[in-house]
Design an enzyme around this catalytic site. Structure first.
Site, PDB file in Angstrom:
ATOM      1  N   SER A   1       4.352   3.500  -7.680  1.00 29.09           N
ATOM      2  CA  SER A   1       3.057   3.002  -7.210  1.00 29.09           C
ATOM      3  C   SER A   1       2.506   3.964  -6.153  1.00 29.09           C
ATOM      4  O   SER A   1       3.212   4.861  -5.693  1.00 29.09           O
ATOM      5  CB  SER A   1       3.226   1.606  -6.623  1.00 29.09           C
ATOM      6  OG  SER A   1       4.103   1.677  -5.529  1.00 29.09           O
TER       7      SER A   1
ATOM      8  N   GLY B   1      -2.405   6.879  -6.489  1.00 33.03           N
ATOM      9  CA  GLY B   1      -3.856   7.112  -6.375  1.00 33.03           C
ATOM     10  C   GLY B   1      -4.635   6.767  -7.623  1.00 33.03           C
ATOM     11  O   GLY B   1      -5.614   7.429  -7.958  1.00 33.03           O
ATOM     12  N   LYS B   2      -4.214   5.681  -8.278  1.00 31.21           N
ATOM     13  CA  LYS B   2      -4.958   5.253  -9.476  1.00 31.21           C
ATOM     14  C   LYS B   2      -6.385   4.841  -9.128  1.00 31.21           C
ATOM     15  O   LYS B   2      -7.295   5.053  -9.920  1.00 31.21           O
ATOM     16  CB  LYS B   2      -4.283   4.036 -10.113  1.00 31.21           C
ATOM     17  CG  LYS B   2      -3.006   4.326 -10.830  1.00 31.21           C
ATOM     18  CD  LYS B   2      -2.610   3.171 -11.706  1.00 31.21           C
ATOM     19  CE  LYS B   2      -2.453   1.851 -10.994  1.00 31.21           C
ATOM     20  NZ  LYS B   2      -1.304   1.716 -10.110  1.00 31.21           N
TER      21      LYS B   2
ATOM     22  N   GLU C   1       5.259  -7.054 -14.648  1.00 28.29           N
ATOM     23  CA  GLU C   1       4.016  -7.631 -14.134  1.00 28.29           C
ATOM     24  C   GLU C   1       2.765  -7.357 -14.957  1.00 28.29           C
ATOM     25  O   GLU C   1       1.905  -8.203 -15.063  1.00 28.29           O
ATOM     26  CB  GLU C   1       3.756  -7.079 -12.736  1.00 28.29           C
ATOM     27  CG  GLU C   1       4.687  -7.596 -11.694  1.00 28.29           C
ATOM     28  CD  GLU C   1       4.100  -7.348 -10.326  1.00 28.29           C
ATOM     29  OE1 GLU C   1       4.121  -8.284  -9.530  1.00 28.29           O
ATOM     30  OE2 GLU C   1       3.611  -6.226 -10.072  1.00 28.29           O
TER      31      GLU C   1
ATOM     32  N   LYS D   1       8.770  18.620 -11.232  1.00 25.97           N
ATOM     33  CA  LYS D   1       9.626  18.081 -12.299  1.00 25.97           C
ATOM     34  C   LYS D   1       8.811  17.171 -13.227  1.00 25.97           C
ATOM     35  O   LYS D   1       8.099  16.277 -12.770  1.00 25.97           O
ATOM     36  CB  LYS D   1      10.789  17.288 -11.688  1.00 25.97           C
ATOM     37  CG  LYS D   1      11.601  18.042 -10.657  1.00 25.97           C
ATOM     38  CD  LYS D   1      12.187  19.329 -11.174  1.00 25.97           C
ATOM     39  CE  LYS D   1      13.370  19.129 -12.079  1.00 25.97           C
ATOM     40  NZ  LYS D   1      13.929  20.441 -12.535  1.00 25.97           N
ATOM     41  N   THR D   2       8.952  17.398 -14.508  1.00 24.16           N
ATOM     42  CA  THR D   2       8.139  16.640 -15.479  1.00 24.16           C
ATOM     43  C   THR D   2       8.875  15.429 -16.066  1.00 24.16           C
ATOM     44  O   THR D   2       8.260  14.598 -16.731  1.00 24.16           O
ATOM     45  CB  THR D   2       7.705  17.539 -16.660  1.00 24.16           C
ATOM     46  OG1 THR D   2       8.863  17.938 -17.388  1.00 24.16           O
ATOM     47  CG2 THR D   2       6.952  18.764 -16.192  1.00 24.16           C
TER      48      THR D   2
ATOM     49  N   CYS E   1     -17.492  -7.351  13.457  1.00 22.47           N
ATOM     50  CA  CYS E   1     -17.055  -8.737  13.266  1.00 22.47           C
ATOM     51  C   CYS E   1     -16.272  -9.235  14.487  1.00 22.47           C
ATOM     52  O   CYS E   1     -16.885  -9.577  15.482  1.00 22.47           O
ATOM     53  CB  CYS E   1     -16.271  -8.862  11.959  1.00 22.47           C
ATOM     54  SG  CYS E   1     -16.312 -10.553  11.341  1.00 22.47           S
TER      55      CYS E   1
ATOM     56  N   HIS F   1     -19.790  -7.021   8.278  1.00 22.39           N
ATOM     57  CA  HIS F   1     -18.973  -5.806   8.137  1.00 22.39           C
ATOM     58  C   HIS F   1     -19.820  -4.689   7.515  1.00 22.39           C
ATOM     59  O   HIS F   1     -19.828  -4.525   6.293  1.00 22.39           O
ATOM     60  CB  HIS F   1     -17.772  -6.078   7.225  1.00 22.39           C
ATOM     61  CG  HIS F   1     -16.728  -6.929   7.867  1.00 22.39           C
ATOM     62  ND1 HIS F   1     -15.737  -6.402   8.667  1.00 22.39           N
ATOM     63  CD2 HIS F   1     -16.520  -8.258   7.832  1.00 22.39           C
ATOM     64  CE1 HIS F   1     -14.962  -7.386   9.095  1.00 22.39           C
ATOM     65  NE2 HIS F   1     -15.420  -8.522   8.609  1.00 22.39           N
TER      66      HIS F   1
ATOM     67  N   GLU G   1     -19.299  -1.656   7.326  1.00 28.65           N
ATOM     68  CA  GLU G   1     -18.486  -0.631   6.649  1.00 28.65           C
ATOM     69  C   GLU G   1     -18.379  -0.882   5.147  1.00 28.65           C
ATOM     70  O   GLU G   1     -18.153   0.044   4.369  1.00 28.65           O
ATOM     71  CB  GLU G   1     -17.085  -0.552   7.280  1.00 28.65           C
ATOM     72  CG  GLU G   1     -16.155  -1.738   7.068  1.00 28.65           C
ATOM     73  CD  GLU G   1     -16.319  -2.872   8.083  1.00 28.65           C
ATOM     74  OE1 GLU G   1     -17.379  -2.925   8.741  1.00 28.65           O
ATOM     75  OE2 GLU G   1     -15.413  -3.716   8.201  1.00 28.65           O
TER      76      GLU G   1
HETATM   77  N1  GLN Z   1     -11.477 -13.880  13.308  1.00 24.86           N
HETATM   78  C1  GLN Z   1     -12.889 -13.837  13.337  1.00 24.86           C
HETATM   79  C2  GLN Z   1     -13.518 -14.970  12.541  1.00 24.86           C
HETATM   80  O1  GLN Z   1     -12.890 -15.561  11.705  1.00 24.86           O
HETATM   81  C3  GLN Z   1     -13.408 -12.498  12.863  1.00 24.86           C
HETATM   82  C4  GLN Z   1     -13.073 -12.200  11.444  1.00 24.86           C
HETATM   83  C5  GLN Z   1     -13.250 -10.753  11.089  1.00 24.86           C
HETATM   84  O2  GLN Z   1     -13.245  -9.899  11.955  1.00 24.86           O
HETATM   85  N2  GLN Z   1     -13.364 -10.464   9.828  1.00 24.86           N
HETATM   86  O3  GLN Z   1     -14.659 -15.291  12.718  1.00 24.86           O
END
Ligand code: GLN
Length: 553
Positions: free
Chosen positions: A18, A21-22, A155, A193-194, A392, A523, A525
């Site tokens: 595992s 990098g699939k 699995e 090694k293959t 968050c 979030h 990101e």
């Molecule tokens: N623990 C916080 C909440 O539940 C923040 C959650 C988070 O940062 N994703 O509101």
């Protein structure tokens, strides 16, 4: 847009071990096929019984990624979204648990007309059904499905069976890619090694499958001798062993694969035209990342990366990627450092080191471990005007810190940590409390995309360039509306809120008070993409680039 009837299928499976990098390989295949002008979507099948990734601890499984529709899924889905630059949905993610759940629910509803419901063919057929649904919902010409786990284990055997069935039915519509690993032996570690790869292929053969293409993961590119050997020993068409050497930057992977013409190989197998390749924008991004001169030190304060001696940065993968995207856009090279929240509880010595960083991020989190340290970090950043970005929990804690140290509400807290606090600055809203009392924890999370409205003349609106946004959430607690007036009077502005005005989505200090002190309840990101970096990350990195780090004496 005309509906696509019969999609082509690319399956990506892993051999030898595992972690080869699939996910990035699947995302890169998607990028390549997209760059050839095809409409592509990507699916992840996870072999565990959990119905989704929501209940999993990030130190075990890495980050829990969240889609617009609130699906809590594997971090690979983030890679797909980032590489394909498209929003995916629930249809693009399944687990053993979710597949069985649908089959069992259907059986309970007499959906199988009184027949005995056997694991084979029912489970593989359900998998195929879901793949087709995802293809049609995304109007995809090619659907890439990554099968979690490694060939040869129990699995994922029913998923491999689904591939076998599809291949039998549509021999010209299915390509099977094996991501394998070649260990390096010998002095200098150059002798690849293959043999393990040969065994992985035999394992696939034993379930009636044969790979069309092998992506050979190894520390270095494969030489011709090794490629020839794998082709010969594993009965592969000439040219179908593709080098997949280690790279510093995952965004280089599609470019590397194309050096060995992976696109042509897969399209040939699917009987599709090769089309013209357009990876120009992507190449520009990679070269911007490679050539960035200005190094910025970004500290991420967290707790989900300690496991023995290892640093599990997987827990914050989207944060790291978002920092990279924004930095590339500003021609900067981020040097991310992991700062253990616990260390900052001790005192001023450790905190002073924060002056070495161009910017500090406190990302999402749950529970009370590391909180004291995080609060100290936030206070230090606020007072010493170090760019601070709270995601968050990082936003909630910034509000708590402000309430304690500026409003002087000494025991201000989030009820997540102290349910009896006199000043529940961060709290559960009444409707959620009811669900909590019923122990219906899943239902109490605010999950997925929610709209927000931004206020005029704020950092937030300046960054986004619009007053209406939509961002992804995953949290239970919210800023307590009872304290908003007081907090705002003292200078902490809630610059983004839900359209009904009840939920606070962004908190910030004005530019006059601080170069960048901003937190988001959502979030950001999760929506940052290499080709469209998130505006708030860009704003944070801009501030970080301006910040003059203080050399330690
Ligand atoms: N623990 C916080 C909440 O539940 C923040 C959650 C988070 O940062 N994703 O509101």
């Amino acid at each position: 847009m005309p509906k696509i009837k019969n999609p082509k299928y690319v399956f990506v499976v892993g051999g030898v071990m595992s972690g080869v990098g699939k996910g990035v390989a699947s995302a890169s295949i998607g990028k390549i096929l997209q760059s050839r002008g095809f409409k592509v979507t990507a699916i992840k099948i996870d072999p565990y019984v959990n119905v989704d990734a929501g209940t999993m601890n990030p130190t075990e499984h890495g980050e829990v990624f969240v889609l617009d529709d609130g699906t809590e899924c594997d971090q690979d889905m983030g890679n797909y979204e980032r590489f394909l630059n498209r929003d995916l949905t629930r249809a693009n993610y399944m687990t053993t648990g979710s597949i069985y759940l649908s089959v069992i629910t259907r059986e309970r509803n007499l959906g199988y007309g009184g027949k005995q419901v056997e694991v084979v063919p029912r489970i593989p057929l359900e998998v195929i059904d879901r793949i087709n649904t995802a293809a049609s919902q995304n109007n995809a010409e090619i659907v890439i499905t990554e099968v979690g786990g490694t060939v040869g284990e129990y699995e994922n055997i029913l998923f491999l069976e689904a591939i076998r069935m599809l291949k039998l039915k549509y021999p010209h519509n299915v390509a099977l890619v094996l991501v394998s690993f070649l260990p390096a032996l010998g002095a200098g570690g150059t002798e690849l090694k293959t043999k393990p790869t040969q065994h992985a292929v035999r394992s696939l053969n034993s379930v009636g499958l044969h790979p069309d293409v092998i992506l050979a993961r190894a520390p270095v590119p494969l030489d011709k001798k090794r490629k020839d050997k794998i082709e010969f020993m594993c009965s592969l068409d000439h040219g179908n062993v593709i080098s997949a050497p280690d790279v510093k930057n995952i965004y280089e992977v599609p470019i590397n694969f194309e050096k060995d013409n992976l696109g042509d190989r897969i399209l040939g197998k699917l009987s599709l035209r090769f089309g013209h390749r357009d990876l120009k924008q992507w190449r520009r991004l990679v070269s911007a990342m490679r050539n960035a001169k200005r190094t910025l030190k970004i500290g991420i304060v967290g707790k989900y990366f300690e496991s023995g001696n290892f640093v599990l940065t997987d827990s914050y993968i989207s944060v790291i990627e978002a920092v990279k995207h924004a930095s590339a856009a500003l021609k900067c090279n981020p040097e991310i450092e992991w700062l253990d929240a616990g260390k900052f509880e001790k005192g001023a010595g450790e905190l002073k080191k924060l002056g070495d960083y161009n910017g500090i991020i406190v990302p999402g989190g749950f529970g009370s471990r590391g909180i004291k340290g995080k609060l100290k970090v936030i206070e230090y950043c606020r007072e010493h005007k170090i760019p601070y970005f709270g995601l968050c929990y990082g936003m909630q804690l910034a509000v708590v810190e402000f309430a304690r140290n500026v409003l002087k509400l000494k025991d201000a807290n989030t009820t997540e940590i102290d349910p009896k606090t006199k000043h529940p600055i961060i709290d559960i809203l009444p409707e959620q409390k009811k669900l909590m009392a019923e122990k219906n924890y899943g239902g109490t999370m605010r999950l997925g995309a929610y709209p927000a409205i931004l206020d005029k003349k704020t950092i937030a609106i300046g960054a986004y360039g619009t007053n209406k946004i939509s961002e992804r959430h995953r949290h239970r607690y919210e800023v307590n509306p009872d304290y908003i007036v007081k907090l705002e009077k003292s200078g902490l502005e809630f610059s983004g809120h839900s359209p009904d005005g009840r939920l606070m989505e962004i908190a910030e200090l004005s530019r006059e008070q601080h170069p960048f002190f901003l937190g988001t309840q959502f979030h950001p990101e999760l929506k940052s993409r290499p080709l469209s970096p998130h505006p708030l990350f860009v704003e944070f990195i801009k501030a970080a680039a301006k910040y003059k780090t203080k050399p330690r004496i």
